[in-house]
Design a protein around this motif. Structure first.
Motif, short mmCIF file in Angstrom:
data_model
loop_
_atom_site.label_atom_id
_atom_site.label_comp_id
_atom_site.label_asym_id
_atom_site.label_seq_id
_atom_site.Cartn_x
_atom_site.Cartn_y
_atom_site.Cartn_z
N ILE A 1 0.83 -1.21 0.00
CA ILE A 1 0.00 0.00 0.00
C ILE A 1 0.86 1.26 0.00
N PHE B 1 1.55 3.24 -3.24
CA PHE B 1 0.36 3.92 -3.66
C PHE B 1 0.08 5.15 -2.81
N PHE B 2 0.29 4.96 -1.54
CA PHE B 2 0.09 6.04 -0.59
C PHE B 2 0.92 7.27 -0.96
N VAL C 1 -0.55 9.05 -4.03
CA VAL C 1 -1.81 9.74 -3.72
C VAL C 1 -1.56 11.00 -2.88
N GLY D 1 -9.70 4.60 -0.59
CA GLY D 1 -8.64 3.69 -0.16
C GLY D 1 -8.44 3.60 1.34
N ALA E 1 -8.53 7.22 -5.97
CA ALA E 1 -7.60 6.23 -5.45
C ALA E 1 -8.35 5.03 -4.89
N VAL E 2 -8.00 3.84 -5.41
CA VAL E 2 -8.49 2.58 -4.83
C VAL E 2 -7.26 1.72 -4.58
N VAL E 3 -7.39 0.68 -3.81
CA VAL E 3 -6.22 -0.13 -3.50
C VAL E 3 -6.24 -1.40 -4.34
N GLU F 1 -5.78 9.77 6.74
CA GLU F 1 -4.78 9.50 5.71
C GLU F 1 -5.54 8.98 4.49
N LYS F 2 -5.01 9.27 3.29
CA LYS F 2 -5.82 8.93 2.11
C LYS F 2 -5.87 7.44 1.81
N ILE F 3 -4.79 6.73 2.15
CA ILE F 3 -4.76 5.28 1.93
C ILE F 3 -4.29 4.62 3.22
N THR F 4 -5.07 3.70 3.72
CA THR F 4 -4.61 2.92 4.87
C THR F 4 -5.02 1.47 4.67
N PRO F 5 -4.23 0.54 5.23
CA PRO F 5 -4.57 -0.87 5.01
C PRO F 5 -5.81 -1.29 5.78
#
Lengths: 388, 162
Positions: free
Chosen positions: A17, A20-21, A24, A34, A344-346, B158-162
Motif C-alpha cells: 500500500i 500507492f500512498f 496519492v 482507499g 484512489a483505490v487499492v 490519511e488517504k490510503i490505509t490498510p
C-alpha cells in the motif's frame, strides 16, 4: 562496518500500500476510496469520557491486563452479542487489534511451525508470523466461494508442522464473512488436526447478514481460539489504539508476559473511553452499521449496473470487484484510474498475490462522495471497454 | 427499524434523495417506498420538505429571535387558543409549549431588529392573555437541524490505509 540491521526484518517486504500512498499524497485533488477506517468521528459521549478521565488526572499506567472494569465490560459485551463466556481474567487489553495479532503469534509459535494465512487478507499477519519465527503458509481463497475458507482448502494446506490458522472474518479487503455452518466445518478440521485459531474479529459488528458468529463459541473451540477484537471499527476509534485478546489462560498468560515487557499497558485514556463505549455505545454502533449497509447496497447496485463482476460482500466496509475483463493487472488498473480520473483505490494484490484481478473499494465515505467516485469509475470503465 | 422509520431517518437529513436511490440503499421496492411516503404525507407524519439555508452567507438581511412568552391559560382551552393566535402571524416560524419558567417559546424572523421589536411590542405584547415577553436575538447559528454551519467538516484521515 557490520550490517546494523537484522536479516529477518530486511527480508520482510514493505506494505504494498505504501507505494500507492506516496503517489496519492502528492495529489491533493484526488478523491480516495482507499481508507481502511471509519469516516465517522468517535461518538461524542465516548470522547467526553476520555476527556473526563484526563481532567480527573487518570493519567497513570493501568494493570498490565487493562482496567478491571474494562475487562469486565468486554466480557459482558461478548456475552451479550456473541454468547461467549469469558472471565475478566481471560481478557488482555492491547494497543489495537494489531498488538494482539503480534503477541498472539509470538506466544503460540515455535521456530519453524507453520501459520496458515488465508489470503487476500490484512497486511500484517504474514510479517508478524515471520517475526514470531514461524513460517507463514498462504491459502489462496477463491472468488467463486465468495472468499470464504472451505474445510477442503484448509485440509489441503495442513502439514505436520501446522500450528495456527488465522481467521479474519468479516474480512478486509474482500468483505467476506463466515457463517456458522462455514465455521463448523473449519472447527471440525481444526480439532481433528489439533490446531489453534487466531480469530481476528475486528469487523464483527459490521455484519450485514444475520449476526456475527465467533468460532470460539463453537463446541471444543474455546480452548483452541485466541479471539481478537477492538474498538477501532465498531466505535470509530482507530486513533485511540485499543483492542483486546481473549482466550484460554494457558495462551493468555504468555501473551500477557510479552505485553507486559514490550508495552506495559494500553493507553489509559483510551481504556476509560472504551468503558463508556461498551456501556452506552450500542446505539451508535447500530447507527453506523445501518449507514454502511446503505452505502454497501448502493455500491452493489452501481456495480451491477456497470456490469462489473462482484460477489455480494456481507461484512466490514469493503467491496472487492473483479477487473479481469480489462486485461490489466490490479496495479495497472488502479494507477490508470488514479491518473485519469483522480480516484484512489487499492489494488487487490496489496493483500496477497491472489488479490490479482481485484480492487479493494472502501465505503467508509459519505454517499455523496461515493456517488462522485462511482460516476468516475463508470466513465473509466466505459472508456476501457471502448478501447478494446 | 421498520421501512417507515428508515425512510424518515434518511429524508430527515436529505429530503432531495430520489426515490429510486432510496429504494436501492434501503434494499426495498421502489413502489413500497412511494406508497409509504404517500401514506406518511396523508397521515401528517411528513409535514413538508424544507431546505436548510445559512442566510448569513447570502446578501439577504435577516434577523431571528427567540421569544419567551408567559400567558394566562384560558378556561377550557388551556394554551391552545393563545398559541393559535400567535402562530397565525406569518412572521412566526414556530410556537412551542414549554415546561419551566415560561409557557410558550416563539421563534420568528424579520428583516431587521426594528421589525422584530415592533412585532413584539405592537402585536404580541398587546394580546390580552399575554403577561410578559422576553426577546432573545440570535447572534450566530453554529449548528441548525443537526448540521454544523459554522465551519466545513474536513476529512482528516490519511488517504490510503490498510
Amino acid at each position: 562496518m557490520r550490517n546494523p540491521v537484522a536479516d529477518k526484518v530486511v527480508a520482510i517486504k514493505p506494505s504494498g500500500i505504501r507505494k500507492f500512498f506516496d503517489i496519492v499524497s502528492e495529489m491533493p485533488e484526488a478523491i480516495s476510496l482507499g481508507v481502511g477506517e471509519p469516516d465517522f468521528d468517535t461518538p461524542w459521549h465516548i470522547r467526553d469520557e476520555g476527556i473526563f478521565s484526563l481532567e480527573k488526572g487518570r493519567t497513570f499506567y493501568t494493570s498490565n491486563s487493562g482496567l478491571k472494569e474494562l475487562r469486565q465490560e468486554i466480557c459482558n459485551y461478548l456475552k451479550r452479542k456473541q454468547q461467549l463466556e469469558y472471565d475478566s481474567e481471560d481478557v488482555l487489553v492491547t494497543v489495537g487489534g494489531s498488538e494482539a495479532i503480534d503477541i498472539g503469534l509470538r506466544a503460540m509459535c515455535n521456530p519453524g511451525e507453520e501459520v496458515l494465512i488465508p489470503q487476500p487478507c490484512y497486511v500484517s499477519y504474514e510479517p508478524c508470523a515471520i517475526l514470531a519465527g514461524a513460517v507463514p503458509v498462504t491459502i489462496n481463497l477463491k472468488a467463486e466461494n465468495e472468499f470464504r475458507l472451505t474445510a477442503q482448502e484448509l485440509e489441503d494446506a495442513i502439514t505436520d508442522k501446522t500450528k495456527v490458522l488465522i481467521l479474519a472474518f468479516p474480512n478486509n479487503p474482500t468483505g467476506a464473512i463466515m457463517e456458522k455452518k462455514d465455521l463448523e466445518a473449519i472447527a471440525d478440521v481444526i480439532i481433528r488436526h489439533d490446531l489453534y485459531v487466531l480469530s481476528d474479529e475486528i469487523y464483527a459488528e459490521l455484519t450485514y447478514k444475520g449476526e456475527h458468529v465467533s468460532i470460539a463459541s463453537l463446541p471444543g473451540m474455546y480452548e483452541r481460539t485466541v479471539l481478537i477484537n477492538g474498538f477501532s471499527k465498531a466505535y470509530a476509534m482507530t486513533g485511540w489504539r485499543l483492542g483486546y485478546a481473549c482466550g484460554p489462560a494457558v495462551i493468555l498468560e504468555q501473551m500477557r508476559k510479552i505485553h507486559q515487557f514490550a508495552i506495559m499497558c494500553a493507553p489509559t485514556t483510551s481504556q476509560y473511553a472504551a468503558v463508556e463505549a461498551l456501556k452506552n455505545g450500542d446505539e451508535d454502533v447500530a447507527m453506523m452499521r445501518e449507514q454502511y449497509n446503505q452505502r454497501r447496497r448502493y455500491l452493489i447496485h452501481a456495480f451491477k449496473e456497470m456490469g462489473l463482476e462482484c460477489f455480494e460482500p456481507y461484512g466490514a466496509f469493503y467491496i472487492f470487484p473483479c477487473i479481469k475483463e480489462f486485461g490489466m493487472t490490479s496495479d495497472e488498473f488502479a494507477m490508470r484510474f488514479l491518473e485519469e480520473e483522480k480516484v484512489a483505490v487499492v489494488p487487490g494484490t496489496a493483500f496477497g498475490d491472489c488479490g490479482e484481478g481485484f480492487l479493494r473499494i472502501s465505503y467508509a465515505y459519505s454517499l455523496e462522495n461515493l456517488k462522485i467516485a462511482i460516476e468516475r469509475l463508470n466513465r473509466f470503465v466505459n472508456k476501457l471497454r471502448s478501447e478494446k | 427499524m421498520q421501512l417507515r422509520e428508515q425512510i424518515l431517518s434518511i429524508i430527515e437529513k436529505n429530503s432531495r434523495m430520489d426515490l429510486k436511490e432510496l429504494a436501492v440503499i434501503l434494499g426495498a421496492d421502489e413502489i413500497a417506498i412511494v406508497n409509504e411516503m404517500a401514506a406518511m404525507e396523508a397521515e401528517g407524519i411528513i409535514c413538508g420538505y424544507h431546505t436548510l439555508i445559512d442566510w448569513e452567507k447570502t446578501s439577504v438581511e435577516k434577523v431571528s429571535a427567540l421569544i419567551e412568552v408567559r400567558v394566562t391559560p384560558q378556561r377550557g382551552q388551556g394554551f391552545d387558543s393563545i398559541a393559535e393566535r400567535i402562530y397565525k402571524y406569518p412572521e412566526v416560524n414556530s410556537v412551542y409549549l414549554i415546561s419551566g419558567g415560561y409557557d410558550l417559546l416563539v421563534t420568528l424572523e424579520g428583516k431587521s431588529l426594528k421589525e422584530v421589536s415592533q412585532f413584539v411590542s405592537d402585536k404580541l405584547s398587546t394580546l390580552d392573555t399575554i403577561l410578559s415577553t422576553a426577546t432573545h436575538f440570535i447572534l450566530k447559528k453554529y449548528k441548525d437541524h443537526g448540521t454544523v454551519l459554522a465551519k466545513k467538516v474536513e476529512d482528516m484521515r490519511e488517504k490510503i490505509t490498510p
